[in-house]
Design a protein around this motif. Structure first.
Motif, mmCIF file in Angstrom:
data_model
loop_
_atom_site.group_PDB
_atom_site.id
_atom_site.type_symbol
_atom_site.label_atom_id
_atom_site.label_comp_id
_atom_site.label_asym_id
_atom_site.label_seq_id
_atom_site.Cartn_x
_atom_site.Cartn_y
_atom_site.Cartn_z
ATOM 1 N N ARG A 1 46.317 22.515 27.485
ATOM 2 C CA ARG A 1 45.640 21.380 26.836
ATOM 3 C C ARG A 1 44.251 21.750 26.304
ATOM 4 N NH1 ARG A 1 48.097 16.379 28.415
ATOM 5 N NH2 ARG A 1 50.263 16.801 27.933
ATOM 6 N N ALA A 2 43.458 22.419 27.144
ATOM 7 C CA ALA A 2 42.063 22.675 26.749
ATOM 8 C C ALA A 2 41.908 23.965 25.957
ATOM 9 C CB ALA A 2 41.184 22.713 27.995
ATOM 10 N N GLY A 3 42.974 24.773 25.935
ATOM 11 C CA GLY A 3 42.932 26.002 25.144
ATOM 12 C C GLY A 3 41.977 27.061 25.670
ATOM 13 N N VAL A 4 41.678 26.993 26.962
ATOM 14 C CA VAL A 4 40.809 28.005 27.566
ATOM 15 C C VAL A 4 41.567 29.338 27.612
ATOM 16 C CG1 VAL A 4 39.571 28.644 29.693
ATOM 17 C CG2 VAL A 4 39.645 26.258 28.952
ATOM 18 N N SER A 5 40.858 30.421 27.414
ATOM 19 C CA SER A 5 41.549 31.720 27.369
ATOM 20 C C SER A 5 42.158 32.053 28.724
ATOM 21 C CB SER A 5 40.572 32.824 26.953
ATOM 22 O OG SER A 5 39.893 33.312 28.069
ATOM 23 N N THR A 6 43.334 32.673 28.673
ATOM 24 C CA THR A 6 44.068 32.978 29.905
ATOM 25 C C THR A 6 43.294 33.974 30.765
ATOM 26 O OG1 THR A 6 45.294 34.581 28.623
ATOM 27 C CG2 THR A 6 46.383 32.478 29.070
ATOM 28 N N GLY A 7 42.567 34.880 30.133
ATOM 29 C CA GLY A 7 41.753 35.846 30.872
ATOM 30 C C GLY A 7 40.708 35.152 31.712
ATOM 31 N N ALA A 8 40.073 34.135 31.102
ATOM 32 C CA ALA A 8 39.036 33.381 31.829
ATOM 33 C C ALA A 8 39.650 32.620 32.999
ATOM 34 C CB ALA A 8 38.337 32.411 30.871
ATOM 35 N N VAL A 9 40.818 32.002 32.764
ATOM 36 C CA VAL A 9 41.488 31.255 33.844
ATOM 37 C C VAL A 9 41.877 32.218 34.966
ATOM 38 C CG1 VAL A 9 43.525 29.873 34.448
ATOM 39 C CG2 VAL A 9 42.310 29.418 32.317
ATOM 40 N N TYR A 10 42.362 33.387 34.589
ATOM 41 C CA TYR A 10 42.735 34.399 35.590
ATOM 42 C C TYR A 10 41.521 34.761 36.454
ATOM 43 C CZ TYR A 10 44.460 38.712 37.690
ATOM 44 O OH TYR A 10 44.829 39.684 38.583
ATOM 45 N N ALA A 11 40.394 34.978 35.781
ATOM 46 C CA ALA A 11 39.177 35.359 36.512
ATOM 47 C C ALA A 11 38.753 34.245 37.472
ATOM 48 C CB ALA A 11 38.051 35.664 35.525
ATOM 49 N N VAL A 12 38.819 33.003 36.972
ATOM 50 C CA VAL A 12 38.435 31.863 37.819
ATOM 51 C C VAL A 12 39.384 31.753 39.009
ATOM 52 C CG1 VAL A 12 38.258 29.332 37.906
ATOM 53 C CG2 VAL A 12 37.314 30.579 35.956
ATOM 54 N N MET A 13 40.684 31.922 38.728
ATOM 55 C CA MET A 13 41.686 31.838 39.803
ATOM 56 C C MET A 13 41.444 32.910 40.861
ATOM 57 S SD MET A 13 44.252 29.584 39.785
ATOM 58 C CE MET A 13 45.849 30.260 40.139
ATOM 59 N N CYS A 14 41.084 34.110 40.394
ATOM 60 C CA CYS A 14 40.794 35.204 41.326
ATOM 61 C C CYS A 14 39.627 34.815 42.228
ATOM 62 C CB CYS A 14 40.427 36.483 40.570
ATOM 63 S SG CYS A 14 41.846 37.410 40.031
ATOM 64 N N ALA A 15 38.568 34.317 41.603
ATOM 65 C CA ALA A 15 37.372 33.955 42.364
ATOM 66 C C ALA A 15 37.685 32.850 43.369
ATOM 67 C CB ALA A 15 36.268 33.507 41.409
ATOM 68 N N ILE A 16 38.399 31.803 42.883
ATOM 69 C CA ILE A 16 38.732 30.676 43.771
ATOM 70 C C ILE A 16 39.616 31.167 44.928
ATOM 71 C CG2 ILE A 16 40.017 28.499 43.941
ATOM 72 C CD1 ILE A 16 39.070 27.855 41.113
ATOM 73 N N SER A 17 40.612 32.010 44.593
ATOM 74 C CA SER A 17 41.543 32.487 45.637
ATOM 75 C C SER A 17 40.821 33.288 46.710
ATOM 76 C CB SER A 17 42.653 33.337 45.015
ATOM 77 O OG SER A 17 43.426 32.550 44.165
ATOM 78 N N VAL A 18 39.877 34.126 46.269
ATOM 79 C CA VAL A 18 39.137 34.938 47.243
ATOM 80 C C VAL A 18 38.281 34.036 48.128
ATOM 81 C CG1 VAL A 18 37.330 36.683 47.517
ATOM 82 C CG2 VAL A 18 39.183 37.062 45.887
ATOM 83 N N ILE A 19 37.575 33.084 47.493
ATOM 84 C CA ILE A 19 36.720 32.166 48.266
ATOM 85 C C ILE A 19 37.571 31.349 49.243
ATOM 86 C CG2 ILE A 19 35.243 30.103 48.089
ATOM 87 C CD1 ILE A 19 34.301 31.325 45.349
ATOM 88 N N MET A 20 38.702 30.841 48.738
ATOM 89 C CA MET A 20 39.562 30.017 49.596
ATOM 90 C C MET A 20 40.174 30.841 50.730
ATOM 91 S SD MET A 20 39.235 27.005 48.556
ATOM 92 C CE MET A 20 40.467 26.082 49.422
#
Lengths: 575, 250
Positions: free
Chosen positions: A535-554
């Protein structure tokens, strides 16, 4: 005195089959334990009721959503005159689920129960014991099948405005759809266990044989599906939709019991009764064959399972055999050994690691419901939507996280201890360290599963290596919080009083609770990522990076949570 | 070495008081026998000492360390042999002992030095490579005994240790218990075999309905009744007088 006499009289009036069945059900459903707990722990009763309510509400919500989906789908199919697809899906789904899950269940209750020796000593024929066990398995599979199959049957009845007779037929067809695969599984497992009894390392053979059987069933189902899809090629579906070809006749060539079931259920004429009679006769014939075979070989197979291979090779005390490990690793290794060597655990826990990758490979390589053209179409779809390695990585990690919600090693980690939990209390090892040892084992299985999924998807769909590797790397921290959630549920409310290990891994509410909570967590991560990309058209690379960060923190937060829950939870458990 | 101060434990939310205000001190170098009728609270007391259960009231101290304050340090001082054969059935004997060694932090060298003589003494050497599931009841008991001695604990806690053992093994374990105490350590065990308690124990405690009704040396328990056996003392203290009238052949 009067009560005792009447109880004895009442028991004497039952056949050995009914008496044994009642005893087994009481034991398996834990009714006696429940009654005693209610008597003993009135103060803690509300906690148990609350947990039960959460399970009921969670399950009810899931079933309600599923029923709504089936209803919407059914109405859509009915508008196109394709409503017969509903019972096709309902019956074939029940048959397949019973064949795969029922085989492991049947093996465990027939041969690996702790009561095997006690039942052998009773003056009851082995055929009666077998009949009791298979009835028990049928009831267990029926309970699992009701929420999946019955919404489909009921929706079909509603959209076709079927009368009461349809529902009578549905009950009979449903019972046959459950008993046929169970009888088939019995006819395969009876000789398998008799054969394994001839070998010294029979438990290992039982575990490996059970795995092989399940994989064979899966591959077999895919092969049948591929035959079905081949039959429907060349415009056959279109011809059927136009009323020129009967789909049921096409299916008949592949799976006759399914054909009989569909004819019996969807037919309105007197002929449908004939099909129903044929289906019942087929079930009865398989049942009779299984009973006959059980009379011949069941007892020998059971006796063999109570014996153990004994290695009489003397220990060489040269010091090399005593390798010191940290308590955390010692607990992990003990968990792995006990799980792999206990057939019930191996088949219920390790299976998940293998089954999904096998299904993926089978679907795309062995020849499942999709063929080469489907793979090409899927690749085209991937190129269109999943256009970069980051998207593929997210796809693989998301799939691993979803599968991680079914980590039975985590959700039954304390319950599996049973009476042996006393060692957790006696050990001079902090409770959180012990819990971490168990977590590492549960995670090792999840990571192995993620690796298999990534590799099998990569090979099957010819995905770019970078995406596959990145997907696996993201799944490593990604599955940790789900496993911790599942373990925490089991630590806070373990099921330690059981007589059969099946109760710890299959009849355990924590399994469902852990799965629901882990699924909520995973959905909370996966859905926003999908929304951001689509929907928001955010780049997949950026989402991947955010997911990595969130997963590590969680993951770090999850570890802290586990340590706290273990410190407090272990101390509360008394056995 | 072991001190229980006013320890109580109830089950069923206070409905059943299994241990009721128990106070007891067991000295270093002592073999202490704990006897009592079925359901007297012996196993509960042992579970409280080993940390399997938490007391509702009171304090338990092992080797000067209070179980509540530092449970890990206190547990390190205990070697525990449970009543049933609660052993990991799917491990080999050697794997089980290695696991116990890892948990109690026993070095590889100490394991090699301690397991061999213990296994030989209990005639278990030939079975250590076998899966525990294949062991007899007595073999499982012997394995649990070796596991409990592996870290050379100053306090050995045994719940019905003679059950299921052959006469030779009973003899070995009695010698082992005495040797353990002679080395300055302590043995605390429960038993139903009064003859063993009579011959082996330095002091005996009699428990009934969760309360310690008598404690002392055998002579002290006899309380002047010359020549009375422990069996007679036990029956007098725990049962009705009618139960002990007459001999077996009447």
């Amino acid at each position: 005195m009067t009560t005792t006499t009447s109880t004895v009289t009442m028991m004497n009036n039952h056949s050995p089959f009914m008496t044994l069945l009642a005893m087994q059900l009481r034991q398996r459903l834990g009714l006696s334990v429940m009654r005693q707990r209610i008597r003993e722990r009135r103060a803690g009763l509300w906690k148990s009721v609350g947990i039960g309510a959460v399970v009921v509400v969670s399950m009810g919500t899931l079933i309600g959503f599923y029923t709504w989906l089936v209803h919407a789908f059914g109405r859509m199919l009915a508008s196109a005159g394709l409503e017969s697809i509903l019972p096709l899906v309902g019956i074939s789904g029940s048959m397949l689920a019973t064949l795969v899950a029922g085989t492991a269940f049947l093996l465990s209750i027939l041969y690996l129960n702790r009561d095997a020796e006690a039942l052998s000593a009773l003056p009851v024929s082995s055929r009666t014991v077998f009949a009791v066990k298979i009835t028990q398995a049928l009831l267990g599979e029926a309970a699992t099948s009701i929420p999946l199959a019955w919404p489909v049957f009921i929706v079909f009845g509603i959209v076709t405005k079927a009368g009461a007779f349809y529902y009578v037929k549905a009950v009979i067809v449903w019972l046959c759809a459950l008993s046929l695969p169970l009888m088939l599984a019995a006819l395969i497992t009876l000789p398998l266990m008799r054969w394994s009894a001839l070998w010294r390392r029979r438990e290992q053979i039982a575990v490996v044989g059970g795995f092989a059987l399940m994989i064979a069933f899966l591959v077999g189902e895919m092969w049948l599906s591929s035959r079905l899809s081949a039959m429907l090629e060349g415009g056959a579906l279109l011809q059927w939709m136009m009323g020129r070809v009967d789909l049921f006749d096409r299916i008949a060539g592949a799976i006759p019991p399914l054909w009989l079931s569909l004819r019996a259920l969807t037919g309105t004429s007197i002929a449908s009764v004939g099909y129903l009679a044929a289906l019942v006769a087929l079930s009865a014939m398989l049942g009779a064959a299984a009973m006959w075979l059980a009379g011949k070989v069941y007892q020998a197979g059971v006796s063999a399972q109570t014996e153990s291979h004994f290695n009489l090779k003397s220990v060489d005390f040269d010091g090399r055999i005593f390798k010191r490990r940290s308590p955390r690793i010692a607990v992990m290794i003990r968990e792995a050994k006990l799980t792999l060597r206990t057939p019930v655990y191996a088949m219920n826990i390790v299976t998940l690691v293998v089954v999904f990758p096998v299904m993926i490979v089978g679907m795309f390589l062995v020849g499942g419901s999709t063929n080469e053209l489907d793979v090409e179409a899927m690749l085209a779809l991937l190129e269109r939507f999943f256009y970069d390695p980051w998207m593929i990585a997210l796809l693989i990690a998301g799939l691993s996280m979803i599968l991680g919600c079914m980590n039975t090693a985590a959700s039954t980690s304390i319950s599996r201890e049973g009476r042996m939990f006393i060692w957790a209390r006696v050990s001079p090892v902090p409770y959180d360290v012990q819990a971490e040892g168990k977590l590492v084992f549960a995670l090792a299985l999840s990571w192995l599963q993620s690796l298999f999924v990534a590799v099998s998807l990569g090979l099957s769909l010819r995905l770019p290596t970078a995406g596959v590797v990145a997907g696996f790397l993201l799944s490593v921290p990604g599955v940790i919080p789900a496993a911790v959630i599942q373990m925490s549920v089991d630590i806070l409310h373990p099921k330690l009083l059981w007589t059969n290990p099946v109760e710890a891994v299959k009849q355990n509410m924590n399994l469902m609770l852990g799965m629901v909570f882990a699924a909520i967590y995973s959905a909370a991560l996966i859905v926003p990522s999908a929304v951001l990309i689509i929907r928001a058209g955010v780049s997949t690379g950026a989402v991947y990076a955010v997911m990595c960060a969130i997963s590590v923190i969680m993951s770090v937060a999850a570890r802290m949570l586990l340590r706290k829950v273990a410190r407090e939870g272990y101390a509360r458990v008394e056995i | 070495m072991l001190k229980l101060e006013n320890v109580s434990k109830s089950y069923a939310k206070g409905g059943v008081r299994a241990v009721d205000g128990l106070s007891l001190e067991v000295r270093a170098g002592e073999v202490f026998g704990f006897i009592g009728p079925n359901g007297a609270g012996k196993t509960t007391t042992i579970k409280l000492i080993t940390g399997i259960l938490s007391p509702d009231e009171g304090r338990i101290t092992v080797g000067g360390v209070t179980l509540d304050d530092d449970p890990i340090a206190a547990k390190r001082k205990i070697g525990y042999v449970p009543d049933a054969q609660d052993a990991y059935d799917r491990l080999t004997g050697l794997e089980y002992l290695n696991f116990m060694g890892d948990i109690y932090g026993v070095s590889s060298r100490d394991r090699a030095e301690r397991i061999k003589p213990l296994a030989e003494r209990f005639e278990l050497t030939g079975a250590l490579n076998g899966i525990v599931k294949g062991y007899s009841r007595g073999m499982k008991q012997k394995l649990a005994l070796i596991g409990a001695l592996l870290h050379d604990p100053p306090l050995w806690v045994l719940d019905e240790p003679m059950v299921g053992l052959d006469p030779r093994a009973v003899h070995v374990i009695k010698r082992q218990m005495r040797a353990h105490c002679d080395a300055g350590n302590t043995v605390f065990f429960s038993t139903h075999v009064l003859d063993v308690a009579e011959r082996l124990c330095d002091r005996i405690g009699i428990l009934q309905h969760g309360r310690l009704i008598a404690v002392g040396t055998l002579d002290e328990l006899r309380s002047g009744e010359t020549g009375a056996s422990l069996e007679r003392v036990f029956l007098e203290l725990t049962g009705d007088d009618d139960d002990i009238d007459g001999d077996y052949d009447e």
